[in-house]
Motif scaffolding. Structure first.
Motif, short mmCIF file in Angstrom:
data_model
loop_
_atom_site.label_atom_id
_atom_site.label_comp_id
_atom_site.label_asym_id
_atom_site.label_seq_id
_atom_site.Cartn_x
_atom_site.Cartn_y
_atom_site.Cartn_z
N ILE A 18 0.83 -1.20 0.00
CA ILE A 18 0.00 0.00 0.00
C ILE A 18 0.87 1.26 0.00
CG2 ILE A 18 -1.59 1.34 1.44
CD1 ILE A 18 -3.16 -1.10 1.95
N SER A 19 1.98 1.22 0.69
CA SER A 19 2.89 2.38 0.69
C SER A 19 3.42 2.66 -0.71
CB SER A 19 4.05 2.13 1.65
OG SER A 19 3.60 2.08 2.99
N THR A 20 3.52 1.62 -1.51
CA THR A 20 3.99 1.77 -2.89
C THR A 20 2.89 2.29 -3.81
OG1 THR A 20 5.57 -0.04 -2.58
CG2 THR A 20 5.03 0.56 -4.85
N SER A 21 1.65 1.83 -3.57
CA SER A 21 0.55 2.17 -4.49
C SER A 21 -0.17 3.46 -4.13
CB SER A 21 -0.47 1.02 -4.52
OG SER A 21 -1.09 0.86 -3.24
N ASP A 22 0.01 3.97 -2.89
CA ASP A 22 -0.74 5.13 -2.43
C ASP A 22 0.21 6.02 -1.62
OD1 ASP A 22 -2.40 6.95 -1.02
OD2 ASP A 22 -4.10 5.58 -1.16
N THR A 23 0.75 7.05 -2.23
CA THR A 23 1.75 7.88 -1.56
C THR A 23 1.16 8.71 -0.41
OG1 THR A 23 1.45 9.60 -3.25
CG2 THR A 23 3.24 8.03 -3.59
N GLN A 179 -16.57 7.24 -5.43
CA GLN A 179 -15.24 7.83 -5.30
C GLN A 179 -14.45 7.14 -4.20
OE1 GLN A 179 -17.09 11.82 -4.81
NE2 GLN A 179 -15.62 12.53 -6.36
N LEU A 180 -15.11 6.81 -3.10
CA LEU A 180 -14.46 6.10 -2.02
C LEU A 180 -13.99 4.72 -2.48
CD1 LEU A 180 -16.96 7.01 0.84
CD2 LEU A 180 -14.67 7.95 0.56
N SER A 184 -10.19 3.07 -2.81
CA SER A 184 -9.86 1.81 -2.14
C SER A 184 -9.32 0.77 -3.10
CB SER A 184 -11.08 1.25 -1.41
OG SER A 184 -12.01 0.64 -2.31
N GLU A 185 -9.55 0.95 -4.39
CA GLU A 185 -9.01 0.01 -5.37
C GLU A 185 -7.48 -0.05 -5.28
OE1 GLU A 185 -10.41 -2.05 -7.81
OE2 GLU A 185 -12.27 -1.73 -6.69
N ASN A 186 -6.86 1.08 -4.93
CA ASN A 186 -5.40 1.11 -4.80
C ASN A 186 -4.90 0.28 -3.62
OD1 ASN A 186 -4.87 2.88 -6.96
ND2 ASN A 186 -5.35 4.67 -5.70
N TRP A 187 -5.81 -0.08 -2.71
CA TRP A 187 -5.41 -0.83 -1.52
C TRP A 187 -5.58 -2.34 -1.67
CZ3 TRP A 187 -8.91 2.38 2.28
CH2 TRP A 187 -8.54 3.74 2.24
N THR A 192 -8.12 -3.75 4.36
CA THR A 192 -8.19 -3.64 5.82
C THR A 192 -7.10 -2.73 6.37
OG1 THR A 192 -9.19 -5.83 6.09
CG2 THR A 192 -8.02 -4.93 7.99
N ILE A 193 -5.90 -2.85 5.84
CA ILE A 193 -4.81 -2.04 6.35
C ILE A 193 -5.00 -0.57 5.98
CG2 ILE A 193 -3.13 -2.18 4.45
CD1 ILE A 193 -0.99 -2.80 6.56
N GLY A 194 -5.59 -0.31 4.81
CA GLY A 194 -5.92 1.07 4.44
C GLY A 194 -6.93 1.65 5.41
N VAL A 195 -7.96 0.86 5.74
CA VAL A 195 -8.98 1.30 6.69
C VAL A 195 -8.36 1.58 8.06
CG1 VAL A 195 -11.06 0.55 7.94
CG2 VAL A 195 -10.83 0.08 5.49
N TRP A 196 -7.49 0.69 8.51
CA TRP A 196 -6.84 0.84 9.82
C TRP A 196 -6.09 2.16 9.92
CZ3 TRP A 196 -6.65 -1.15 14.59
CH2 TRP A 196 -5.51 -0.94 15.36
N TYR A 197 -5.31 2.47 8.89
CA TYR A 197 -4.50 3.69 8.97
C TYR A 197 -5.31 4.96 8.72
CZ TYR A 197 -0.27 1.13 9.84
OH TYR A 197 0.68 0.33 10.43
N ILE A 198 -6.40 4.86 7.99
CA ILE A 198 -7.31 6.01 7.89
C ILE A 198 -7.90 6.30 9.27
CG2 ILE A 198 -9.52 6.82 6.99
CD1 ILE A 198 -7.33 7.09 4.95
N TRP A 199 -8.34 5.26 9.96
CA TRP A 199 -8.84 5.44 11.32
C TRP A 199 -7.78 6.07 12.21
CZ3 TRP A 199 -11.20 -0.13 11.66
CH2 TRP A 199 -12.51 -0.10 11.20
#
Length: 209
Positions: A18-23, A179-180, A184-187, A192-199
């Motif tokens: 995810i760090s690679t796909s979403d800066t 849009q949301l 999330s397609e990038n994740w 789940t990990i994208g959701v965790w770090y958004i929280w």
């Protein structure tokens, strides 16, 4: 069932992907890297805690849950059913939430407690658990994340997730569901990990269920 205190075996590889796909999310991960998501290893207790927390603030939910545990002791179907409706209500629960929790406890004794959730897909778990009164799709998604440590859960109706994504990706302006989902397609396959770090980005205290 996932053991208590377990963290996802896929966590580190997911974080790297995810760090690679979403800066933008990469910066959030670096700021709030620890702790990792972990499971209490008890799907029943996690389900009950999610009912307690429905439609109230995190602070209020934490206070009520603390009183609930003081009331019932170990959170098991038997310990809950040993209490009267009024005793459970007095910890700060509504009549309806008490009814939901008592119904779930009885359902667990009647067979839900024998189900091997690990053998089921995410959608199969959702389909089974929404049969219980008071349990909706969002509630089961919390179980998938916090009890079963499933890697690709995206609870689109979670208000904290929505607000966090709007803040990070759209300067706080509203985003529509399509849009949301597109973000999330990038994740995938680690939403789940994208959701965790958004929280984590909107509340430094880790979410727990």
């Amino acid at each position: 069932m996932v053991d208590a205190g377990s963290t996802p075996e896929w966590w580190d590889s997911a974080k790297l992907a995810i760090s690679t796909s979403d800066t933008l999310l990469k910066d959030v991960i670096e700021e709030f890297e620890e702790p990792k998501l972990s499971s209490r290893g008890d799907l029943f207790a996690t389900l009950v805690k999610s009912i307690v927390g429905q439609q109230i603030s995190v602070i209020a939910a934490s206070a009520i849950w603390s009183r609930f545990e003081d009331c019932v002791g170990d959170v098991t179907p038997e310990s809950i059913l040993a209490k009267r409706h009024q005793e459970l209500k007095e910890v700060g629960l509504s009549n309806r939430k008490v009814e939901y929790i008592l119904g779930i406890a009885q359902a667990w004794i009647d067979g839900f407690g024998e189900i091997d959730w690990d053998l089921m897909s995410d959608e199969e778990v959702i389909e089974e658990l929404v049969k219980l009164r008071g349990v909706g799709r969002w509630t089961v998604q919390m179980l998938l994340i916090f009890a079963l440590l499933r890697q690709d859960v995206f609870p689109i109706d979670d208000i904290g997730l929505i607000r966090g994504m709007e803040k990070l990706y759209n300067s706080g302006k509203a985003l529509e569901k399509p849009q949301l989902y597109e973000i999330s397609e990038n994740w995938k396959p680690y939403r789940t990990i994208g959701v965790w770090y958004i929280w984590r980005s909107i509340d430094p205290e880790p979410v727990e269920y």
